[in-house]
Design a protein around this motif. Sequence first.
Motif, mmCIF file in Angstrom:
data_model
loop_
_atom_site.group_PDB
_atom_site.id
_atom_site.type_symbol
_atom_site.label_atom_id
_atom_site.label_comp_id
_atom_site.label_asym_id
_atom_site.label_seq_id
_atom_site.Cartn_x
_atom_site.Cartn_y
_atom_site.Cartn_z
ATOM 1 N N ALA A 164 -1.135 10.963 4.292
ATOM 2 C CA ALA A 164 -1.569 9.869 3.407
ATOM 3 C C ALA A 164 -0.509 8.756 3.352
ATOM 4 O O ALA A 164 -0.815 7.637 2.938
ATOM 5 C CB ALA A 164 -1.850 10.401 2.013
ATOM 6 N N LEU A 165 0.729 9.058 3.767
ATOM 7 C CA LEU A 165 1.789 8.058 3.764
ATOM 8 C C LEU A 165 1.897 7.308 5.090
ATOM 9 O O LEU A 165 2.620 6.334 5.192
ATOM 10 C CB LEU A 165 3.137 8.713 3.458
ATOM 11 N N ALA A 214 0.835 -1.205 0.000
ATOM 12 C CA ALA A 214 0.000 0.000 0.000
ATOM 13 C C ALA A 214 0.871 1.258 0.000
ATOM 14 O O ALA A 214 0.580 2.231 -0.709
ATOM 15 C CB ALA A 214 -0.933 -0.004 1.205
ATOM 16 N N LEU A 215 1.948 1.230 0.771
ATOM 17 C CA LEU A 215 2.843 2.390 0.816
ATOM 18 C C LEU A 215 3.517 2.603 -0.531
ATOM 19 O O LEU A 215 3.601 3.739 -1.023
ATOM 20 C CB LEU A 215 3.889 2.210 1.910
ATOM 21 N N PHE A 216 3.985 1.525 -1.161
ATOM 22 C CA PHE A 216 4.623 1.667 -2.468
ATOM 23 C C PHE A 216 3.649 2.273 -3.472
ATOM 24 O O PHE A 216 4.012 3.177 -4.232
ATOM 25 C CB PHE A 216 5.133 0.312 -2.990
ATOM 26 N N THR A 217 2.412 1.796 -3.455
ATOM 27 C CA THR A 217 1.394 2.329 -4.372
ATOM 28 C C THR A 217 1.189 3.818 -4.141
ATOM 29 O O THR A 217 1.131 4.606 -5.088
ATOM 30 C CB THR A 217 0.065 1.564 -4.188
ATOM 31 N N ARG A 218 1.114 4.213 -2.887
ATOM 32 C CA ARG A 218 0.925 5.645 -2.584
ATOM 33 C C ARG A 218 2.155 6.455 -2.967
ATOM 34 O O ARG A 218 2.028 7.581 -3.446
ATOM 35 C CB ARG A 218 0.595 5.824 -1.109
ATOM 36 N N LEU A 219 3.332 5.910 -2.755
ATOM 37 C CA LEU A 219 4.545 6.635 -3.128
ATOM 38 C C LEU A 219 4.621 6.868 -4.634
ATOM 39 O O LEU A 219 5.188 7.874 -5.074
ATOM 40 C CB LEU A 219 5.785 5.881 -2.644
ATOM 41 N N GLN A 220 4.034 5.979 -5.411
ATOM 42 C CA GLN A 220 4.006 6.164 -6.860
ATOM 43 C C GLN A 220 3.114 7.346 -7.254
ATOM 44 O O GLN A 220 3.229 7.880 -8.349
ATOM 45 C CB GLN A 220 3.533 4.890 -7.564
ATOM 46 N N ARG A 221 2.214 7.745 -6.341
ATOM 47 C CA ARG A 221 1.322 8.884 -6.593
ATOM 48 C C ARG A 221 1.657 10.065 -5.674
ATOM 49 O O ARG A 221 0.808 10.890 -5.367
ATOM 50 C CB ARG A 221 -0.135 8.464 -6.347
ATOM 51 N N LEU A 222 2.875 10.137 -5.213
ATOM 52 C CA LEU A 222 3.288 11.122 -4.219
ATOM 53 C C LEU A 222 2.882 12.547 -4.581
ATOM 54 O O LEU A 222 2.372 13.290 -3.751
ATOM 55 C CB LEU A 222 4.805 11.047 -4.006
ATOM 56 N N THR A 246 0.429 13.621 -6.112
ATOM 57 C CA THR A 246 -1.018 13.886 -6.085
ATOM 58 C C THR A 246 -1.651 13.648 -4.710
ATOM 59 O O THR A 246 -2.860 13.838 -4.560
ATOM 60 C CB THR A 246 -1.746 12.994 -7.117
ATOM 61 N N LEU A 247 -0.859 13.250 -3.728
ATOM 62 C CA LEU A 247 -1.417 13.014 -2.396
ATOM 63 C C LEU A 247 -1.771 14.340 -1.735
ATOM 64 O O LEU A 247 -1.083 15.347 -1.928
ATOM 65 C CB LEU A 247 -0.420 12.244 -1.529
ATOM 66 N N PRO A 248 -2.837 14.355 -0.928
ATOM 67 C CA PRO A 248 -3.267 15.602 -0.311
ATOM 68 C C PRO A 248 -2.264 16.154 0.705
ATOM 69 O O PRO A 248 -2.085 17.364 0.814
ATOM 70 C CB PRO A 248 -4.592 15.243 0.365
#
Length: 102
Positions: free
Chosen positions: A97-98, A81-89, A91-93
């Motif tokens: 979110a991390l 989940a963290l890797f997926t979010r880091l790929q969208r860093l 665009t994170l609010p």
Amino acid sequence: MLRRLIARVEVNAVDEYDPDYPVPAPHDMTMIQMKDGRRLETGKVRRSPGHADLPLETDRLAEKFMDCARFGGVDEGQADALFTRLQRLATLPDEDALMIVR
């Protein structure tokens, strides 16, 4: 056995530097001298895979990330989940979110 091998390692430093990246030597290389006289060499490696000048493809980066997370004892689901979010860093609010790995 490992200690015997380590005792046989020789490091040869150079005074040269890379003008594009002056901290390390211009390249690394590994040479293994076999008992039968053969030499196995890597050739000169200027930048290792994953360096900013030689980025990994997303699947290889994910594999490396997951290996590091496993080594660090991070739950695989949280790491994924963290890797997926880091790929969208970008665009994170916000940084909250991390905060999924506890």
